[in-house]
Structure formats: structure tokens, C-alpha cells
Design a protein around this motif. Structure first.
Motif, PDB file in Angstrom:
ATOM      1  N   SER A  94      -5.271 -51.124  60.816  1.00  0.00           N
ATOM      2  CA  SER A  94      -3.937 -51.418  60.260  1.00  0.00           C
ATOM      3  C   SER A  94      -4.274 -52.424  59.459  1.00  0.00           C
ATOM      4  CB  SER A  94      -2.821 -51.153  61.231  1.00  0.00           C
ATOM      5  OG  SER A  94      -2.320 -52.325  61.426  1.00  0.00           O
ATOM      6  N   LEU A  95      -3.521 -52.474  58.495  1.00  0.00           N
ATOM      7  CA  LEU A  95      -3.672 -53.884  57.679  1.00  0.00           C
ATOM      8  C   LEU A  95      -2.335 -54.708  57.814  1.00  0.00           C
ATOM      9  CD1 LEU A  95      -5.259 -52.338  54.399  1.00  0.00           C
ATOM     10  CD2 LEU A  95      -6.409 -53.213  56.376  1.00  0.00           C
ATOM     11  N   GLU A  96      -2.590 -55.974  57.919  1.00  0.00           N
ATOM     12  CA  GLU A  96      -1.417 -56.800  57.939  1.00  0.00           C
ATOM     13  C   GLU A  96      -1.322 -57.707  56.576  1.00  0.00           C
ATOM     14  OE1 GLU A  96      -0.869 -59.304  61.235  1.00  0.00           O
ATOM     15  OE2 GLU A  96      -0.990 -57.643  62.792  1.00  0.00           O
ATOM     16  N   ILE A  97      -0.162 -57.452  55.860  1.00  0.00           N
ATOM     17  CA  ILE A  97      -0.079 -58.276  54.200  1.00  0.00           C
ATOM     18  C   ILE A  97       1.158 -58.990  54.676  1.00  0.00           C
ATOM     19  CG2 ILE A  97       0.246 -57.823  51.957  1.00  0.00           C
ATOM     20  CD1 ILE A  97      -0.813 -54.821  52.940  1.00  0.00           C
ATOM     21  N   THR A  98       1.000 -60.250  54.290  1.00  0.00           N
ATOM     22  CA  THR A  98       2.255 -60.967  54.343  1.00  0.00           C
ATOM     23  C   THR A  98       3.517 -60.565  53.307  1.00  0.00           C
ATOM     24  OG1 THR A  98       1.495 -62.731  53.053  1.00  0.00           O
ATOM     25  CG2 THR A  98       1.056 -63.143  55.104  1.00  0.00           C
ATOM     26  N   HIS A 136      -5.305 -42.494  53.797  1.00  0.00           N
ATOM     27  CA  HIS A 136      -6.586 -42.373  54.388  1.00  0.00           C
ATOM     28  C   HIS A 136      -6.334 -42.667  55.876  1.00  0.00           C
ATOM     29  CE1 HIS A 136      -9.790 -41.757  51.409  1.00  0.00           C
ATOM     30  NE2 HIS A 136      -9.080 -42.685  50.713  1.00  0.00           N
ATOM     31  N   GLY A 137      -4.898 -42.730  56.434  1.00  0.00           N
ATOM     32  CA  GLY A 137      -4.514 -42.849  57.721  1.00  0.00           C
ATOM     33  C   GLY A 137      -4.445 -44.465  58.503  1.00  0.00           C
ATOM     34  N   MET A 138      -4.637 -45.284  57.405  1.00  0.00           N
ATOM     35  CA  MET A 138      -4.391 -46.734  57.886  1.00  0.00           C
ATOM     36  C   MET A 138      -3.153 -47.179  58.095  1.00  0.00           C
ATOM     37  SD  MET A 138      -7.490 -48.974  55.926  1.00  0.00           S
ATOM     38  CE  MET A 138      -9.060 -48.192  55.751  1.00  0.00           C
ATOM     39  N   GLY A 139      -2.832 -47.908  59.222  1.00  0.00           N
ATOM     40  CA  GLY A 139      -1.696 -48.432  59.440  1.00  0.00           C
ATOM     41  C   GLY A 139      -1.317 -49.745  58.416  1.00  0.00           C
ATOM     42  N   LEU A 140      -0.057 -50.131  58.164  1.00  0.00           N
ATOM     43  CA  LEU A 140       0.394 -51.090  57.366  1.00  0.00           C
ATOM     44  C   LEU A 140       1.578 -51.910  57.648  1.00  0.00           C
ATOM     45  CD1 LEU A 140      -0.533 -51.998  54.557  1.00  0.00           C
ATOM     46  CD2 LEU A 140       1.154 -50.142  53.494  1.00  0.00           C
ATOM     47  N   SER A 141       1.481 -53.034  58.207  1.00  0.00           N
ATOM     48  CA  SER A 141       2.540 -53.872  58.432  1.00  0.00           C
ATOM     49  C   SER A 141       2.709 -55.040  57.678  1.00  0.00           C
ATOM     50  CB  SER A 141       2.305 -54.323  59.835  1.00  0.00           C
ATOM     51  OG  SER A 141       1.676 -53.575  60.776  1.00  0.00           O
ATOM     52  N   ILE A 142       3.938 -55.524  57.445  1.00  0.00           N
ATOM     53  CA  ILE A 142       4.514 -56.375  56.581  1.00  0.00           C
ATOM     54  C   ILE A 142       4.482 -57.775  57.712  1.00  0.00           C
ATOM     55  CG2 ILE A 142       6.065 -57.679  54.951  1.00  0.00           C
ATOM     56  CD1 ILE A 142       6.965 -54.789  54.522  1.00  0.00           C
ATOM     57  N   ASP A 143       3.458 -58.568  57.459  1.00  0.00           N
ATOM     58  CA  ASP A 143       3.458 -59.971  58.299  1.00  0.00           C
ATOM     59  C   ASP A 143       4.369 -60.991  57.725  1.00  0.00           C
ATOM     60  OD1 ASP A 143       2.112 -61.404  60.400  1.00  0.00           O
ATOM     61  OD2 ASP A 143       0.209 -61.323  59.390  1.00  0.00           O
ATOM     62  N   ASP A 144       4.728 -61.904  58.832  1.00  0.00           N
ATOM     63  CA  ASP A 144       5.585 -62.928  58.474  1.00  0.00           C
ATOM     64  C   ASP A 144       6.807 -62.751  57.878  1.00  0.00           C
ATOM     65  OD1 ASP A 144       3.222 -64.085  59.683  1.00  0.00           O
ATOM     66  OD2 ASP A 144       2.582 -65.212  57.737  1.00  0.00           O
ATOM     67  N   PHE A 145       7.450 -61.716  58.330  1.00  0.00           N
ATOM     68  CA  PHE A 145       8.544 -60.973  57.618  1.00  0.00           C
ATOM     69  C   PHE A 145       9.707 -62.004  57.844  1.00  0.00           C
ATOM     70  CE2 PHE A 145      12.554 -58.624  56.962  1.00  0.00           C
ATOM     71  CZ  PHE A 145      12.001 -58.000  55.719  1.00  0.00           C
ATOM     72  N   GLY A 146      10.630 -62.221  56.791  1.00  0.00           N
ATOM     73  CA  GLY A 146      11.586 -63.054  56.779  1.00  0.00           C
ATOM     74  C   GLY A 146      11.341 -64.302  56.070  1.00  0.00           C
ATOM     75  N   THR A 147      10.056 -64.561  55.520  1.00  0.00           N
ATOM     76  CA  THR A 147       9.721 -65.882  55.119  1.00  0.00           C
ATOM     77  C   THR A 147       9.523 -65.630  53.677  1.00  0.00           C
ATOM     78  OG1 THR A 147       7.481 -65.726  55.645  1.00  0.00           O
ATOM     79  CG2 THR A 147       8.773 -66.688  57.211  1.00  0.00           C
ATOM     80  N   LYS A 182       5.679 -50.978  59.744  1.00  0.00           N
ATOM     81  CA  LYS A 182       5.913 -51.704  60.648  1.00  0.00           C
ATOM     82  C   LYS A 182       6.233 -53.137  59.945  1.00  0.00           C
ATOM     83  CE  LYS A 182       3.711 -51.277  64.450  1.00  0.00           C
ATOM     84  NZ  LYS A 182       2.743 -51.697  65.566  1.00  0.00           N
ATOM     85  N   ILE A 183       7.290 -53.788  60.459  1.00  0.00           N
ATOM     86  CA  ILE A 183       7.435 -55.289  60.146  1.00  0.00           C
ATOM     87  C   ILE A 183       7.207 -55.937  61.222  1.00  0.00           C
ATOM     88  CG2 ILE A 183       9.648 -56.374  59.879  1.00  0.00           C
ATOM     89  CD1 ILE A 183      10.796 -54.555  58.134  1.00  0.00           C
ATOM     90  N   LYS A 184       6.694 -57.141  60.810  1.00  0.00           N
ATOM     91  CA  LYS A 184       6.415 -58.234  61.943  1.00  0.00           C
ATOM     92  C   LYS A 184       7.325 -59.338  61.897  1.00  0.00           C
ATOM     93  CE  LYS A 184       2.224 -58.903  63.732  1.00  0.00           C
ATOM     94  NZ  LYS A 184       0.700 -59.419  63.961  1.00  0.00           N
ATOM     95  N   GLY A 211      13.644 -46.837  58.686  1.00  0.00           N
ATOM     96  CA  GLY A 211      12.547 -46.011  59.608  1.00  0.00           C
ATOM     97  C   GLY A 211      11.406 -46.840  59.701  1.00  0.00           C
ATOM     98  N   LEU A 212      11.579 -48.006  59.864  1.00  0.00           N
ATOM     99  CA  LEU A 212      10.289 -48.812  59.930  1.00  0.00           C
ATOM    100  C   LEU A 212      10.402 -49.461  61.476  1.00  0.00           C
ATOM    101  CD1 LEU A 212      10.568 -51.197  56.808  1.00  0.00           C
ATOM    102  CD2 LEU A 212       8.985 -49.508  57.242  1.00  0.00           C
ATOM    103  N   GLN A 213       9.179 -49.331  62.042  1.00  0.00           N
ATOM    104  CA  GLN A 213       9.074 -50.131  63.347  1.00  0.00           C
ATOM    105  C   GLN A 213       9.179 -51.687  63.193  1.00  0.00           C
ATOM    106  OE1 GLN A 213       5.769 -48.531  65.872  1.00  0.00           O
ATOM    107  NE2 GLN A 213       5.315 -47.227  64.021  1.00  0.00           N
ATOM    108  N   THR A 214       9.420 -52.224  64.357  1.00  0.00           N
ATOM    109  CA  THR A 214       9.053 -53.899  64.457  1.00  0.00           C
ATOM    110  C   THR A 214       8.437 -54.201  65.542  1.00  0.00           C
ATOM    111  OG1 THR A 214      11.348 -53.763  65.525  1.00  0.00           O
ATOM    112  CG2 THR A 214      11.768 -54.217  63.155  1.00  0.00           C
ATOM    113  N   ILE A 215       7.953 -55.451  65.177  1.00  0.00           N
ATOM    114  CA  ILE A 215       7.116 -56.040  66.433  1.00  0.00           C
ATOM    115  C   ILE A 215       7.454 -57.562  66.180  1.00  0.00           C
ATOM    116  CG2 ILE A 215       4.909 -56.056  64.799  1.00  0.00           C
ATOM    117  CD1 ILE A 215       3.381 -55.912  67.633  1.00  0.00           C
ATOM    118  N   ALA A 216       7.547 -58.245  67.273  1.00  0.00           N
ATOM    119  CA  ALA A 216       7.878 -59.594  67.315  1.00  0.00           C
ATOM    120  C   ALA A 216       6.740 -60.457  67.529  1.00  0.00           C
ATOM    121  CB  ALA A 216       9.119 -59.791  68.202  1.00  0.00           C
TER     122      ALA A 216
END
Ligand code: C2E
Ligand code: MG
Ligand code: MG
Ligand code: MG
Length: 277
Positions: free
Chosen positions: A149-153, A174-185, A200-202, A232-237
Motif C-alpha cells: 500500500s502507498l502512503e502519500i502525504t 493493480h490492487g495496491m492500497g492507498l492512504s493519505i498520510d499526515d491528514f489534516g496538515t 484510508k486516511i492517516k 467511505g474511507l477508513q481511518t488510522i490514527a
């Protein structure tokens, strides 16, 4: 007196600037060597379901121990790599090592429950070969793209929003996951968030750190979670350091976490011992 004082401060400032620039240049030179001889390595931090404590994934974090400079923190060398056009080379090194490690664990019969997240810097989206590099690396090490999975700020997305949307569209197919890193900044707009098909949102560590003491931060965290749920996004703290934070987040509807409370980023072997079955 005034003039003399002015001159003195100026000289001191210039001296200080000169030293800082020289030091940065020196680190950049050492870093170029480290990228070439692949003396960079990865640590792995677990991501867990706070309700069960079970592993749901991990983040690969780049580390650099230089013979001369010692351990240089990523906060410092990633910024230098970005400023000096070395981030794609560094990123390719990280991609290769992440796939190699996954293959290694597979060979040992160890299963990572969830995806392995890799950080992708904004300028890597300007690299025409990013998609090819990721897929080739998966192919070379016989790792399925959906193991990654890729984390992109958030600010990274906003640097090149259209490229980010186009590239991640392909990678998602291609099935890779995708998270937005440092969300809120990162001042992203909801319009882009909607077009950008993250799963997903981090939630950034700064809000999590202060949410127990600051009403503002607690409201921001609650709002991010509510917004993510609506979209409809997951969140991770990020950066959970104590049970009280975990309890508060669970109350707000966030179930995933990464932080010292669960474990620090660990060397591959230690990570496998503690977290892989
Ligand atoms: P990030 O991607 O937001 O990674 C999370 C950072 O939070 C990591 O810092 C991790 O060690 C730290 N962290 C995790 N849990 C806690 C906690 O409970 N408390 C505290 N205080 N910190 C916690 P790290 O490893 O120093 O990395 C810093 C940043 O450097 C990363 O932030 C990421 O932006 C960048 N970085 C690291 N590796 C790479 C890489 O391979 N490529 C790129 N482009 N950037 C990277
Ligand atoms: Mg990250
Ligand atoms: Mg982060
Ligand atoms: Mg960060």
C-alpha cells in the motif's frame, strides 16, 4: 555602537548560515553514496486493530546509519533528498527493499496480515517510471501488488494533484492500497479528496498527541473521522502513545492505530519475531 552591533549580528548570521549550508551539502554527498551502495535500510512499525490488538498491516520506514555521521533521522535526510533531487533514487531503493523483505518473509513461511505501506514523496509522482518501477519490483520478487500500500502525504497530493490522481488510479487497479498520510496538515480540498481514490486516511500525529488536552484538536480528530466515514474511507490514527488516546479514538469510531503504545518501528527480524506468524 549601533552600526558595530549590526555588523556583528550580520557576520554571525552569515557564519551560521554558511555552516548550515556546508553541513547540509556534506550530508547530501554522504546520502548520495548511501543510496548508491544501498546502505539505507527499513524499519517496520505495526498497524493494529485497537479492539483486538491484532496486526492489520505495517509501515516501512527508511533508516540511514552513516559511517561518519552516525544515525541520521529521516526527518532530516528525506528533506535533503527532496531538496536535492535524490528522492526518486531513494524511493526506488525503498520499493526494492520492501518487496525483497516481503519475499523473504514469504520464503520463511511468515505471513504479514494486511499490506505493507511504503511512503511515496510528492516528487516521485513526477517520475515517469514510478508505476513501472513498482510493478517491476513486485514481479522481480514475486510479490503480489496487493501486498503493498502507498502512503502519500496530503500536502504531497496537493503538490501535483492531477499526476497523483492519474498514477494512483493505475496503481489501485493493480490492487495496491492507498492512504493519505499526515491528514489534516495539508489544506486539501474536499473536491480533490473525492477524486483521489484513497482507501484510508492517516490522522496526523499532531492532532492525536494533543487530543486529550486540547478541545480544538479533539474536535478536529472527531471531524476527520466523521468526514472519512461519510466518504467511505477508513481511518488510522498515527502516534498513539497511551491507552487513553486509544479509548478516545474508539469512542469516536476510529479502530485502527499505529504508535509506540503498540510498538516502535522495528528491525525486520524483531518485527517478524513479535508480529508475524
Ligand atoms: P510518517 O510517514 O508520518 O511516519 C510516521 C512517523 O511517526 C515515523 O517517524 C514513526 O517512527 C513516528 N511514530 C510512530 N509512532 C509514534 C509515536 O507513538 N510517537 C511518536 N512521537 N512518533 C511516532 P520516522 O520513522 O522518524 O519518519 C519520519 C517521516 O519521514 C515519515 O513520517 C515520512 O514522512 C518520512 N519517511 C520515512 N521513511 C520514508 C521513505 O521511505 N520515503 C519517504 N518519502 N519518506 C519517508
Ligand atoms: Mg507514512
Ligand atoms: Mg504520517
Ligand atoms: Mg509525518
Amino acid at each position: 555602537y549601533q552600526a558595530k552591533r549590526q555588523k556583528l549580528t550580520t557576520r554571525t548570521f552569515e557564519h551560521w548560515m554558511g555552516q548550515a549550508v556546508a553541513q547540509q551539502l556534506h550530508i547530501a554527498k554522504r546520502l548520495a553514496i548511501a543510496i548508491a551502495d544501498t546502505s539505507l535500510y527499513l524499519h517496520f512499525q505495526p498497524q493494529v486493530d485497537m479492539r483486538s490488538g491484532q496486526l492489520i498491516g505495517a509501515e516501512a520506514l527508511c533508516r540511514w546509519c552513516d559511517e561518519e555521521l552516525g544515525e541520521v533521522p529521516p526527518g532530516q535526510f528525506i528533506a535533503i533528498a527532496e531538496e536535492r533531487g535524490m528522492i526518486s533514487a531513494l524511493g526506488n531503493c525503498v520499493i526494492d527493499q520492501a518487496c525483497r523483505q516481503l519475499a523473504d518473509w514469504q520464503r520463511q513461511g511468515l505471513q504479514l496480515n494486511g499490506q505493507l505501506a511504503i511512503n511515496i514523496a510528492a516528487d516521485q509522482f513526477e517520475d515517469d517510471d514510478l508505476i513501472a518501477t513498482l510493478l517491476a519490483s513486485c514481479h522481480e520478487h514475486a510479490v503480489s501488488p496487493n501486498a503493498l500500500s502507498l502512503e502519500i502525504t496530503e500536502s504531497g497530493i496537493m503538490t501535483h494533484p492531477d499526476d497523483a490522481i492519474a498514477i494512483t488510479e493505475v496503481l489501485k487497479s493493480h490492487g495496491m492500497g492507498l492512504s493519505i498520510d499526515d491528514f489534516g496538515t495539508g489544506y486539501s480540498s474536499l473536491a480533490y479528496l473525492k477524486r483521489f481514490s484513497a482507501d484510508k486516511i492517516k490522522i496526523d500525529i499532531s492532532f492525536v498527541r494533543d487530543m486529550l488536552t486540547s478541545d480544538n484538536d479533539r474536535v478536529i480528530v472527531a471531524t476527520i473521522i466523521a468526514m472519512a466515514n461519510t466518504l467511505g474511507l477508513q481511518t488510522i490514527a498515527e502516534g498513539i502513545e497511551c491507552k487513553a488516546q486509544s479509548d478516545a479514538l474508539l469512542m469516536m469510531g476510529c479502530t485502527q492505530a499505529q504508535g509506540y503504545y503498540y510498538d516502535r518501528p522495528l528491525a525486520a527480524e524483531k518485527f517478524a519475531q513479535r508480529w508475524l506468524a
